[in-house]
Scaffold this motif. Structure first.
Motif, PDB file in Angstrom:
ATOM      1  N   HIS A 157       0.831  -1.213   0.000  1.00  0.00           N
ATOM      2  CA  HIS A 157       0.000   0.000   0.000  1.00  0.00           C
ATOM      3  C   HIS A 157       0.862   1.257   0.000  1.00  0.00           C
ATOM      4  N   THR A 158       1.958   1.209   0.733  1.00  0.00           N
ATOM      5  CA  THR A 158       2.884   2.341   0.730  1.00  0.00           C
ATOM      6  C   THR A 158       3.515   2.501  -0.643  1.00  0.00           C
ATOM      7  N   ILE A 159       3.941   1.378  -1.227  1.00  0.00           N
ATOM      8  CA  ILE A 159       4.553   1.451  -2.554  1.00  0.00           C
ATOM      9  C   ILE A 159       3.582   2.076  -3.548  1.00  0.00           C
ATOM     10  N   ARG A 160       2.309   1.680  -3.445  1.00  0.00           N
ATOM     11  CA  ARG A 160       1.326   2.218  -4.401  1.00  0.00           C
ATOM     12  C   ARG A 160       1.098   3.711  -4.225  1.00  0.00           C
ATOM     13  N   LYS A 207      -3.994   9.119   2.478  1.00  0.00           N
ATOM     14  CA  LYS A 207      -2.899   9.789   3.180  1.00  0.00           C
ATOM     15  C   LYS A 207      -3.384  10.632   4.341  1.00  0.00           C
ATOM     16  N   LYS A 208      -4.699  10.731   4.520  1.00  0.00           N
ATOM     17  CA  LYS A 208      -5.299  11.455   5.648  1.00  0.00           C
ATOM     18  C   LYS A 208      -4.837  12.906   5.714  1.00  0.00           C
ATOM     19  N   ILE A 216      -4.158   3.959  -5.896  1.00  0.00           N
ATOM     20  CA  ILE A 216      -3.884   5.111  -5.034  1.00  0.00           C
ATOM     21  C   ILE A 216      -3.715   4.659  -3.578  1.00  0.00           C
ATOM     22  N   GLY A 217      -3.466   3.378  -3.389  1.00  0.00           N
ATOM     23  CA  GLY A 217      -3.080   2.889  -2.072  1.00  0.00           C
ATOM     24  C   GLY A 217      -4.222   2.472  -1.165  1.00  0.00           C
ATOM     25  N   MET A 218      -5.446   2.407  -1.693  1.00  0.00           N
ATOM     26  CA  MET A 218      -6.574   2.004  -0.835  1.00  0.00           C
ATOM     27  C   MET A 218      -6.499   0.527  -0.496  1.00  0.00           C
ATOM     28  N   ARG A 219      -7.081   0.187   0.660  1.00  0.00           N
ATOM     29  CA  ARG A 219      -7.136  -1.211   1.073  1.00  0.00           C
ATOM     30  C   ARG A 219      -8.562  -1.738   0.965  1.00  0.00           C
ATOM     31  N   GLY A 220      -8.674  -3.070   1.145  1.00  0.00           N
ATOM     32  CA  GLY A 220      -9.939  -3.775   0.925  1.00  0.00           C
ATOM     33  C   GLY A 220     -11.192  -3.104   1.457  1.00  0.00           C
TER      34      GLY A 220
END
Ligand SMILES: Nc1ncnc2c1ncn2[C@@H]1O[C@H](COP(=O)(O)OP(=O)(O)OP(=O)(O)O)[C@@H](O)[C@H]1O
Ligand SMILES: [Mg+2]
Lengths: 247, 218
Positions: free
Chosen positions: A73-76, A106-107, B123-127
């Motif tokens: 997730h960080t890599i993406r 990224k909040k 864009i880094g989202m999770r399930g």
């Protein structure tokens, strides 16, 4: 920045990538060209972990890409992706599409994210269409929003998978224009494309894929000017014949 | 004659209509919640969870609604679970319909394009966040027509809770008819009242679909 070593990937018994080695340095633009089915999309999708791979390594900023690892997730968030079919979120406005990652992944504060998103929308020439929904935008506009959405994550690199192939010919230029600007600004980019003029103009390195291998790689002057491999020669000749008007 | 009788019966029938609306609304909400849980189970990456979801849905769908209502109202007390007729009706109808809701939602979720999930991942989202912010909002729009259809069916099938003595509209009609023998007047009124509820509902749903429908697809 991106380092690929001996990458192997199969779908079941179909071997799609058979030993890819590729280095992409920070600030470089690398274009991947090659015939349909040669594995260009698969290679890109492996780089940001949309696919698993069986052999070899992909490192992004020295972190190994693994679809099932927590680090993916960080890599993406560091490697953006722009798709052939845009894939904007249809239920959100253009601006919301661009803000989605910064705010929810990224909040970032919505105020700051909004300001940045507006800036990016202006950069891609769509400062006047912030509140449009994707279905109210042309393909070229949607793709530019998609580029802004990728940029909003402040990525270290962006992967483009045939970003102009789904577009009407008259809309290709506006998207390539944005990409040209990014390239000039030093964004690290890996671009799968059939736009040879663009590849020739902006890339630092061109890789020709055939049958899951990079059979030829080099500066565009060499790959396009005096291709060494018969497959490359053949591919470029066909492309020229099909795109050049009958004189 | 018809009019005079109708005016006499109407207050009781309208009280029943209020119960009908309450039973329908509450069991619709309950069925939506349980149905969504089942749907999320069915699309789960875990084979075990998915299979459990499908099995539960098939079991519920394989039982007549009346049998489920009888079971909850007449059998559960033997296990120390005492429910009022109204509660049993809402829960029974809610569970019975959760199977159909689950199918509506599952189909909606699976109709969302894979590219949407990939864009969210990129864009880094999770399930869970992908489900909540990207998939479900689109799935609900896709599922809206069958979802609305289910609501209309539930309005009609709420009459089944009359079998466990809930005083909704059909039961109110039955009671009046059996004491006055004015079958024609009573059941004509009951039918008209159901139509007075279901036709505007269908119309409203159609309007809602038309309003949301434009942004259905990527
Ligand atoms: N999900 C999949 N399952 C099975 N095989 C696949 C899958 N995706 C791609 N392939 C196969 O992998 C090979 C490489 O596909 P890929 O999409 O990477 O090619 P490409 O170079 O991007 O081609 P194009 O120019 O047509 O986009 C093809 O033979 C394709 O049929
Ligand atoms: Mg491709």
């Amino acid at each position: 920045m991106i380092s690929i070593k001996a990458l192997h990937k199969s779908y079941g018994s179909t071997r799609v990538l058979e030993g890819i080695d590729l280095e992409v340095n920070s600030g470089e633009v690398v274009c991947l060209i090659g015939p349909s089915g040669s594995g260009k999309s698969t290679l890109l999708r492996c780089i940001n972990g949309l696919e698993t791979y069986e052999g070899g390594d992909i490192l992004v900023s020295s972190e190994r890409v693994d679809r099932h690892a927590r680090s993916i997730h960080t890599i993406r968030t560091e490697v953006g992706m722009v798709f052939q079919r845009f894939n904007l979120f249809p239920h959100r406005t253009a601006l919301q599409n661009v803000m989605e990652g910064p705010v929810y992944v990224k909040k970032e504060s919505p105020t700051a994210a909004r300001a940045h998103a507006v800036e990016l929308m202006e950069k891609v020439g769509l400062g006047h269409r912030l509140d449009a929904y994707p279905d109210q935008l042309s393909g070229g506009q949607q793709q530019r929003v998609a580029i802004a959405r990728a940029l909003a994550m402040r990525p270290k690199a962006i992967l483009f998978d045939e970003p102009t192939s789904a577009l009407d010919p008259e809309l290709v230029g506006e998207v390539l224009g944005v990409m040209r600007t990014l390239a000039k600004e030093g964004m690290t980019m890996v671009v799968v494309t059939h736009e040879m003029a663009f590849a020739r103009e902006v890339s630092d390195k061109v890789c020709f894929l055939y049958g899951g291998k990079i059979v030829e790689a080099g500066v565009p002057q060499d790959v396009f000017g005096r291709p060494a491999h018969p497959r490359t020669q053949d591919f470029l000749r066909r492309l020229l014949n099909s795109s050049e008007p009958q004189a | 004659m018809f009019l005079q009788n109708a005016l006499d019966f109407l207050p009781v029938l309208l009280e029943g209509a209020v119960v009908t609306v309450k039973v329908t609304a509450l069991s619709f909400i309950l069925s939506s919640v349980i149905g969504l849980v089942f749907a999320l189970m069915m699309v789960s990456n875990s084979k075990l969870i998915a299979r459990t979801g499908y099995t539960l849905v098939n079991i519920i769908r394989g039982l007549p609604i009346i049998v489920q209502l009888f079971y909850i109202y007449f059998v559960l007390p033997d296990f120390g679970i005492q429910l009022s007729a109204f509660q049993a009706g809402v829960i029974g109808l809610g569970i019975a319909y959760s199977a159909y809701q689950a199918e509506n939602f599952r189909a909606g979720i699976q109709a969302v394009q894979q590219g949407q999930i990939e864009a969210a991942e990129s864009i880094g989202m999770r399930g869970a966040m992908i489900m909540r912010r990207v998939v479900l909002p689109q799935a609900f729009k896709i599922a809206l027509p069958p979802y609305g259809n289910t609501l209309v069916m539930m309005l009609k099938d709420s009459s089944l809770v009359s079998t466990i003595t809930v005083a909704e509209m059909t039961r109110a009609g039955q009671l009046i008819a059996s004491s006055t023998f004015e079958n024609m007047t009573v059941y004509t009124l009951v039918a008209l009242l159901y139509l007075a509820l279901s036709l505007p509902l269908s119309y409203g749903l159609r309007r809602l679909e038309a309003r949301l429908g434009t942004r259905n697809t990527a």
